[in-house]
Structures are given as C-alpha cells and as structure tokens.
Design a protein around this motif. Structure first.
Motif, PDB file in Angstrom:
ATOM      1  N   LEU A 192     -22.506  14.225  30.055  1.00 52.61           N
ATOM      2  CA  LEU A 192     -22.935  15.369  30.851  1.00 52.61           C
ATOM      3  C   LEU A 192     -22.537  16.696  30.209  1.00 52.61           C
ATOM      4  O   LEU A 192     -23.173  17.725  30.448  1.00 52.61           O
ATOM      5  N   ALA A 193     -21.487  16.677  29.397  1.00 52.82           N
ATOM      6  CA  ALA A 193     -21.030  17.907  28.757  1.00 52.82           C
ATOM      7  C   ALA A 193     -21.933  18.329  27.610  1.00 52.82           C
ATOM      8  O   ALA A 193     -21.854  19.474  27.146  1.00 52.82           O
ATOM      9  N   ARG A 194     -22.807  17.426  27.180  1.00 54.83           N
ATOM     10  CA  ARG A 194     -23.687  17.720  26.055  1.00 54.83           C
ATOM     11  C   ARG A 194     -25.047  18.231  26.554  1.00 54.83           C
ATOM     12  O   ARG A 194     -25.509  17.868  27.632  1.00 54.83           O
ATOM     13  N   PRO A 195     -25.747  19.065  25.753  1.00 60.09           N
ATOM     14  CA  PRO A 195     -27.111  19.488  26.116  1.00 60.09           C
ATOM     15  C   PRO A 195     -28.096  18.340  25.866  1.00 60.09           C
ATOM     16  O   PRO A 195     -27.882  17.499  24.985  1.00 60.09           O
ATOM     17  N   HIS A 196     -29.178  18.314  26.639  1.00 62.08           N
ATOM     18  CA  HIS A 196     -30.108  17.196  26.593  1.00 62.08           C
ATOM     19  C   HIS A 196     -31.526  17.647  26.263  1.00 62.08           C
ATOM     20  O   HIS A 196     -31.908  18.799  26.499  1.00 62.08           O
ATOM     21  N   VAL A 197     -32.308  16.692  25.736  1.00 58.93           N
ATOM     22  CA  VAL A 197     -33.732  16.875  25.481  1.00 58.93           C
ATOM     23  C   VAL A 197     -34.484  16.022  26.492  1.00 58.93           C
ATOM     24  O   VAL A 197     -34.158  14.845  26.701  1.00 58.93           O
ATOM     25  N   LEU A 198     -35.478  16.615  27.135  1.00 59.95           N
ATOM     26  CA  LEU A 198     -36.317  15.906  28.103  1.00 59.95           C
ATOM     27  C   LEU A 198     -37.732  15.817  27.558  1.00 59.95           C
ATOM     28  O   LEU A 198     -38.318  16.827  27.173  1.00 59.95           O
ATOM     29  N   VAL A 199     -38.276  14.597  27.510  1.00 56.41           N
ATOM     30  CA  VAL A 199     -39.673  14.395  27.133  1.00 56.41           C
ATOM     31  C   VAL A 199     -40.464  14.142  28.405  1.00 56.41           C
ATOM     32  O   VAL A 199     -40.290  13.119  29.065  1.00 56.41           O
TER      33      VAL A 199
END
Length: 302
Positions: A192-199
């Motif tokens: 959760l602390a990391r940024p995410h990519v959403l497809v």
C-alpha cells in the motif's frame, strides 16, 4: 406490412452495399450492376427513407445519422433472410462471413491468438472485426446489434442477453525486481505504501482490486491509469510502481527480465471471463459455431 410491400428486396441489398462501400461505383461493382442503376436505386431509397443517406463531405460520400442507425438492423435482417434460403447447417470451410467482436486489451491478448489460429485452419474465408470498449458499452452494442459477440466480465447483463463462462481468472502483481525485498514479495502495508498502475478502460469505475481493498478499509494510490496492458510493463521497469493484473495477461516468455511476478498480499476475488450475445443470435448456426470455437480454444489453452 403496407410499408414492406413498397420495398423491393433488391433495394435493401443496394442500400446495404451503398452503406458499406460509401461509394456508388464500388457499390455497383459489388452488386454486379451498372452505376446508373445504383444511382437510380439510391434516389428511390432517399425518397423511401426521407433522408439523403449519403452526403458529400470533403470530396467523398459520408453516412448520415439516419444511415448509421439503419446499418445494424439492415445487416441483421439480410442475414436472417439469407438463413431462410440456405440449409440450417453451417460449413465453416466454405462459408464467407464476417463477425463483429468486442473485447478489452486483456481479452484480445488471451483469446485472439488461439482463436485466429483455429479460424485460419477451419474457416479461411471467415473474417473478424474487433473493437474495444467498456463493459457497459459492449453490452449496449450487443443490444443495438452493432456487434455479434462480446468477450469480458458481465456480472449483470440485460434480460435479452445470454452469457457463457469461458474460464476463471485470478490476479498477480508485477514490479521491478530490484525494488523488491530478496524474497520477492511485499507485505500489505509495504504494498500500500507503493504507487500503483491501474489498467482499465474507465479508471473511475470499480474493479476487483479496489473492491477487495475497500472491504479491508484500505485504499491504494493509483499513480498511473492506462487503458491498455501493452505499455504497462515498459513503465514499471526501473520504477517503484506496482501493477496488479489478471494472471493470464502475464507471459513469462515475453515479460521484461527486470520485472518480477508475485502473489498479491491480499485476497482478491477471482472473476469469470465470459462471452455474451443477444438472444436474436440463438438461431444463427454460424454464430453458434463461432461461440463453440471460442469455448473450445479457451478450454484447450486454459
């Protein structure tokens, strides 16, 4: 019925050719008729539908809004009339047919390679036209007759639509291996602390990953939302970004060697990948054959 008596079937065939070709001369060639005969038929059609149907813009003919509305029901009607004149069976080896399919980038990745291999072998004159859209858009296109088959996730289709499950899908995570601990996994708090990519076609809509987080009272930061899987790998390598996607969209053979695949640190509900069609297609032998092909290639591949 009175309106139907005014229409010669040849006029409908001419209308279809004109709407497809958007060119009088090419429509004439397609119909094996003279150009003056097709021009005369176009004049009759314009009077019949009280619409110009084709208008000249920028040196070429374009469909009017009314003509675009006519295209799906006209194509359906001609296919049904054709079915009255032929055997109810379907011979894929001899058939000349075009099917309109809609699917996401994920669907195209997992389904099209094995499906095209089968069609090229069994039905070399059967063509596919593939488009992309959101779940809601694909269902709407089925209802309007704009497509023949939709591939995706359809939890609550309209009553007149039919669906069939093709396989169950789960999720995996992808990240730069140098930005992961030695064991190659992350705890939920670290994830959760990391940024995410959403497809996703529509970033604002619910998805299985964020629904799973919501049940835990958690929310992730989506630093990048993309409509296509194809470029997702390229943006992850060398960054701290994490991508969580359907397992079958990942291939170890084509995965960037800098990336590592690992299990998500939370339970994400699996989903059923489905094919959907309108009930009006139930009696179409060619359509049933296509649906069977889709089922077969999914079973043999997955």
């Amino acid at each position: 019925m009175d309106d139907l008596r005014r229409i010669d079937l040849n006029l409908l065939l001419t209308l279809h050719a004109l709407l497809v070709e958007q060119h009088v001369s090419r429509a004439a060639v397609r119909l094996h008729r003279s150009q003056p005969a097709v021009s005369h038929a176009l004049a009759q059609l314009r009077e019949l539908f009280a619409d110009p149907l084709l208008v000249r813009q920028g040196g070429r003919l374009q469909l009017t809004a009314r003509a675009r509305e006519l295209m799906p029901p006209l194509q359906d009607a001609l296919q049904q009339l054709d079915a009255l004149l032929v055997s109810p069976g379907f011979d894929p080896a001899r058939a000349r047919r075009s099917f309109r399919l809609a699917m996401s980038d994920y669907g195209a990745r997992v389904l099209l390679p094995p499906l095209l291999a089968r069609l090229r072998e069994e039905a070399p004159s059967v063509d596919l036209v593939v488009t992309q859209g959101s779940r809601e858009a694909m269902l709407g296109q089925l209802i309007d007759g704009e497509i023949d088959l939709a591939l995706g996730v359809f939890p609550s289709p309209a009553q007149e639509l039919r669906t069939a499950s093709l396989f169950e899908e789960t999720f995996m995570c992808v990240a730069d291996r140098e930005r992961l601990p030695l064991e190659g996994v992350l705890s939920l708090s670290a994830w959760l602390a990391r940024p995410h990519v959403l497809v996703a076609m529509r970033p604002g809509s619910d998805n299985e990953i964020d629904q799973a987080l919501a049940t835990l009272g958690e929310k992730r930061r989506v630093a990048l939302a993309l409509p296509h899987w194809g470029v997702a790998q390229g943006v992850i390598a060398g960054t701290d970004l994490i991508l969580t996607v359907a397992r079958r969209s990942l291939s170890c053979d084509t995965l960037d060697p800098r990336l590592h695949i690992f299990e998500p640190p939370l339970a994400i509900k699996a989903f059923e990948f489905q094919q959907a069609w309108h009930e009006r297609r139930e009696g179409d032998a060619a359509h049933r054959w296509l649906r069977t092909c889709v089922v077969d290639v999914c079973r043999s591949t997955y």
